[in-house]
Design an enzyme around this catalytic site. Structure first.
Site, short mmCIF file in Angstrom:
data_model
loop_
_atom_site.label_atom_id
_atom_site.label_comp_id
_atom_site.label_asym_id
_atom_site.label_seq_id
_atom_site.Cartn_x
_atom_site.Cartn_y
_atom_site.Cartn_z
N TYR A 27 -45.68 64.44 -28.42
CA TYR A 27 -45.29 63.21 -29.11
C TYR A 27 -43.95 62.62 -28.68
O TYR A 27 -43.58 61.54 -29.11
CB TYR A 27 -45.29 63.44 -30.62
CG TYR A 27 -46.64 63.87 -31.14
CD1 TYR A 27 -47.68 62.96 -31.23
CD2 TYR A 27 -46.89 65.19 -31.47
CE1 TYR A 27 -48.93 63.34 -31.68
CE2 TYR A 27 -48.14 65.59 -31.92
CZ TYR A 27 -49.16 64.66 -32.02
OH TYR A 27 -50.40 65.05 -32.46
N ASN A 78 -51.70 53.49 -36.45
CA ASN A 78 -51.88 54.84 -35.91
C ASN A 78 -52.29 55.69 -37.10
O ASN A 78 -51.44 56.09 -37.89
CB ASN A 78 -50.60 55.37 -35.27
CG ASN A 78 -50.80 56.75 -34.66
OD1 ASN A 78 -51.74 57.46 -35.02
ND2 ASN A 78 -49.91 57.13 -33.76
N HIS A 84 -60.10 60.54 -37.03
CA HIS A 84 -61.33 61.27 -36.74
C HIS A 84 -62.12 61.62 -38.00
O HIS A 84 -63.23 62.14 -37.88
CB HIS A 84 -60.98 62.55 -35.98
CG HIS A 84 -59.87 62.36 -35.02
ND1 HIS A 84 -60.01 61.62 -33.85
CD2 HIS A 84 -58.57 62.74 -35.06
CE1 HIS A 84 -58.85 61.59 -33.22
NE2 HIS A 84 -57.96 62.25 -33.92
N ASP A 91 -63.45 51.76 -43.52
CA ASP A 91 -64.07 50.74 -44.38
C ASP A 91 -63.04 49.75 -44.92
O ASP A 91 -63.32 48.56 -45.04
CB ASP A 91 -64.84 51.39 -45.52
CG ASP A 91 -66.12 52.09 -45.07
OD1 ASP A 91 -66.52 51.92 -43.89
OD2 ASP A 91 -66.71 52.81 -45.90
N HIS A 104 -52.28 55.28 -30.39
CA HIS A 104 -51.96 56.71 -30.42
C HIS A 104 -50.95 57.02 -29.34
O HIS A 104 -51.06 56.51 -28.22
CB HIS A 104 -53.22 57.56 -30.22
CG HIS A 104 -54.20 57.41 -31.33
ND1 HIS A 104 -54.07 58.08 -32.53
CD2 HIS A 104 -55.30 56.63 -31.45
CE1 HIS A 104 -55.06 57.72 -33.33
NE2 HIS A 104 -55.81 56.84 -32.70
N ILE A 105 -49.98 57.83 -29.67
CA ILE A 105 -48.94 58.22 -28.73
C ILE A 105 -49.53 59.06 -27.61
O ILE A 105 -49.27 58.85 -26.43
CB ILE A 105 -47.82 58.98 -29.46
CG1 ILE A 105 -47.10 58.00 -30.41
CG2 ILE A 105 -46.86 59.63 -28.48
CD1 ILE A 105 -46.16 58.66 -31.38
N SER A 106 -50.35 60.03 -27.97
CA SER A 106 -50.97 60.91 -26.98
C SER A 106 -52.32 60.35 -26.54
O SER A 106 -52.90 59.49 -27.21
CB SER A 106 -51.16 62.32 -27.55
OG SER A 106 -52.13 62.30 -28.58
N ARG A 115 -60.78 65.30 -31.29
CA ARG A 115 -59.95 64.10 -31.25
C ARG A 115 -60.55 62.99 -30.37
O ARG A 115 -60.01 61.91 -30.30
CB ARG A 115 -58.56 64.44 -30.72
CG ARG A 115 -57.78 65.37 -31.61
CD ARG A 115 -56.36 65.56 -31.09
NE ARG A 115 -55.70 66.68 -31.71
CZ ARG A 115 -55.05 66.64 -32.86
NH1 ARG A 115 -54.98 65.50 -33.54
NH2 ARG A 115 -54.47 67.71 -33.35
#
Length: 162
Positions: A27, A78, A84, A91, A104-106, A115
């Site tokens: 991260y 994020n 997941h 919704d 997402h950072i990664s 993931r």
């Protein structure tokens, strides 16, 4: 809608309050405040405002989204691990009918198999993953470009954009 100020909601899910402390190999060293300042700088340069919110609670994220839906023009989100697992957050994003970009950072696709699937992505107009802190700046640019394009084309419905 063209006379309405552009306001972006910047939502951070569980554990993102630990950015800068949490697994820095994945991260990085940037904090949540660094990320929020980056997004605010992009938005301000383009005449938009940002309202940021982080929670480790799924319900709080949904309540924030519901409570700000009429003020906001779009969402950068994020969802963290809720990406997941959260049908409810997915919704809620669909229900508020705001264009959203998931970030997402990664690179979630280069990590554990669980993931690789996002429940959030199908209700978003874009997805940025694996670019670290820069991904948030890119997400802001993408969302602001999308909003400008839909305003120019006369469509307020993000589902009408191709």
């Amino acid at each position: 809608m063209s006379g309405r100020p552009t306001v972006l909601l910047l939502l951070h899910g569980p554990n993102l309050n630990l950015l800068g402390e949490r697994d820095q190999k994945v991260y990085g060293r940037s904090t949540l405040l660094d990320v929020e300042a980056d997004v605010a700088a992009v938005a301000n340069r383009r005449g938009a405002a940002v309202i940021a919110f982080q929670s480790n609670s799924e319900g709080a994220l949904i309540d924030f989204l519901h409570g700000h839906r009429r003020l906001a023009s779009g969402v950068i989100i994020n969802p963290g691990g809720l990406t997941h697992t959260s049908v409810s957050l997915r919704d809620a994003l669909e229900a508020v009918r705001l264009p959203a970009v998931e970030v997402h950072i990664s690179n979630t696709h280069a990590r554990e198999t669980f993931r690789h699937r996002s429940l959030i992505a199908p209700v978003c107009v874009g997805h940025v993953s694996g670019l670290g802190r820069a991904g948030y700046r890119l997400a802001a640019e993408l969302l602001l470009d999308f909003l400008e394009r839909t305003r120019r084309e006369g469509s307020d419905d993000p589902k009408e954009e191709g």
